[in-house]
Motif scaffolding. Structure first.
Motif, mmCIF file in Angstrom:
data_model
loop_
_atom_site.group_PDB
_atom_site.id
_atom_site.type_symbol
_atom_site.label_atom_id
_atom_site.label_comp_id
_atom_site.label_asym_id
_atom_site.label_seq_id
_atom_site.Cartn_x
_atom_site.Cartn_y
_atom_site.Cartn_z
ATOM 1 N N GLY A 89 0.685 -1.234 -0.114
ATOM 2 C CA GLY A 89 0.150 -0.066 -0.085
ATOM 3 C C GLY A 89 0.740 1.297 0.010
ATOM 4 O O GLY A 89 0.521 2.109 -0.527
ATOM 5 N N LYS A 90 2.009 1.320 0.792
ATOM 6 C CA LYS A 90 2.677 2.530 0.630
ATOM 7 C C LYS A 90 3.426 2.514 -0.731
ATOM 8 O O LYS A 90 3.348 3.588 -1.198
ATOM 9 N N LEU A 91 3.814 1.382 -1.325
ATOM 10 C CA LEU A 91 4.523 1.670 -2.586
ATOM 11 C C LEU A 91 3.540 1.985 -3.578
ATOM 12 O O LEU A 91 3.816 2.511 -4.850
ATOM 13 N N LEU A 92 2.104 1.678 -3.532
ATOM 14 C CA LEU A 92 1.177 2.064 -4.380
ATOM 15 C C LEU A 92 0.681 3.422 -3.912
ATOM 16 O O LEU A 92 -0.662 4.076 -4.543
ATOM 17 N N ASN A 93 0.937 4.078 -2.938
ATOM 18 C CA ASN A 93 0.503 5.434 -2.485
ATOM 19 C C ASN A 93 -0.622 5.460 -2.119
ATOM 20 O O ASN A 93 -1.748 6.444 -2.633
ATOM 21 N N LYS A 94 -1.372 4.293 -1.253
ATOM 22 C CA LYS A 94 -2.684 4.137 -0.862
ATOM 23 C C LYS A 94 -2.965 4.888 0.405
ATOM 24 O O LYS A 94 -4.092 4.906 0.600
ATOM 25 N N TYR A 95 -1.998 5.503 1.103
ATOM 26 C CA TYR A 95 -2.388 6.104 2.340
ATOM 27 C C TYR A 95 -2.114 7.761 2.381
ATOM 28 O O TYR A 95 -1.910 8.232 3.554
ATOM 29 N N GLU A 96 -2.486 8.490 1.517
ATOM 30 C CA GLU A 96 -2.437 9.815 1.011
ATOM 31 C C GLU A 96 -3.321 10.186 2.186
ATOM 32 O O GLU A 96 -3.362 11.288 2.913
#
Length: 192
Positions: free
Chosen positions: A166-173
């Motif tokens: 999720g961090k790699l896919l930028n899911k946590y903005e």
């Protein structure tokens, strides 16, 4: 993420929780809250590693269970307390809405955590939070909260992997202003 109080959250699973105010005490802040729970609804077995939690039933009947013990009940006017570090669950055991006053001490990150869990459940439309949000919350805040029904392998291996993906896919903005977890728990998970 700062929430002004009162702050209300609702789960599609039948619970409304109102975080009403903070009461400052010499040994820590107490978060005062109120909940309304539909019949047969309530959270699964869970642990607050760093918080005590209490309820006073205003209307209805609450069923509750401490891990490894039989189910108990409380009616209007009765109170229950769950000590920190003790796995517990509760649900509405009546046919009308269960209405309780409650408190958590110390307040820590609970307003953020539960607001985010409810939002992730509402996003998924199921009891399980949306996958990436759930992995973020369960992994990052493992020092404060535990969900007993999630198998240990999933919590210790699968969730941290999903969290990192999720961090790699930028899911946590949407979590960019999330509070730092409190790190005084019996078992910590390094999430990098």
């Amino acid at each position: 993420m700062n929430y002004s109080l009162p702050h209300t959250i609702e789960s599609h699973l039948g619970e409304t929780l109102i975080f009403k105010s903070i009461r400052h005490e010499p040994d820590g802040d107490v978060l005062l809250c109120e909940n309304f729970v539909q019949p047969n609804s309530g959270p699964p077995m869970h642990t607050h590693w760093l918080q005590d939690e209490g309820f006073t039933v205003l209307e209805g009947r609450i069923a509750y269970q401490i891990a490894g013990q039989p189910v108990q009940y409380a009616n209007a006017g009765e109170s229950i307390v769950f000590k920190r570090g003790v796995a517990h669950r509760f649900w509405n055991a009546g046919t009308d809405i269960l209405h309780c006053d409650g408190w958590l001490k110390p307040a820590n990150t609970i307003v953020f955590f539960l607001s985010s869990i409810y939002a992730a459940q509402n996003k998924s439309g199921k009891a399980q939070p949306e996958l990436f949000d759930g992995a973020y919350l369960i992994t990052r805040y493992a020092s404060e909260y535990d969900m007993a029904e999630i198998p240990p392998f999933v919590k210790k291996v699968v969730m941290p992997i999903v969290y990192r993906v999720g961090k790699l896919l930028n899911k946590y903005e949407h979590f960019k202003n999330a509070p730092e977890p409190i790190r005084d728990a019996p078992e910590l998970v390094d999430v990098g």
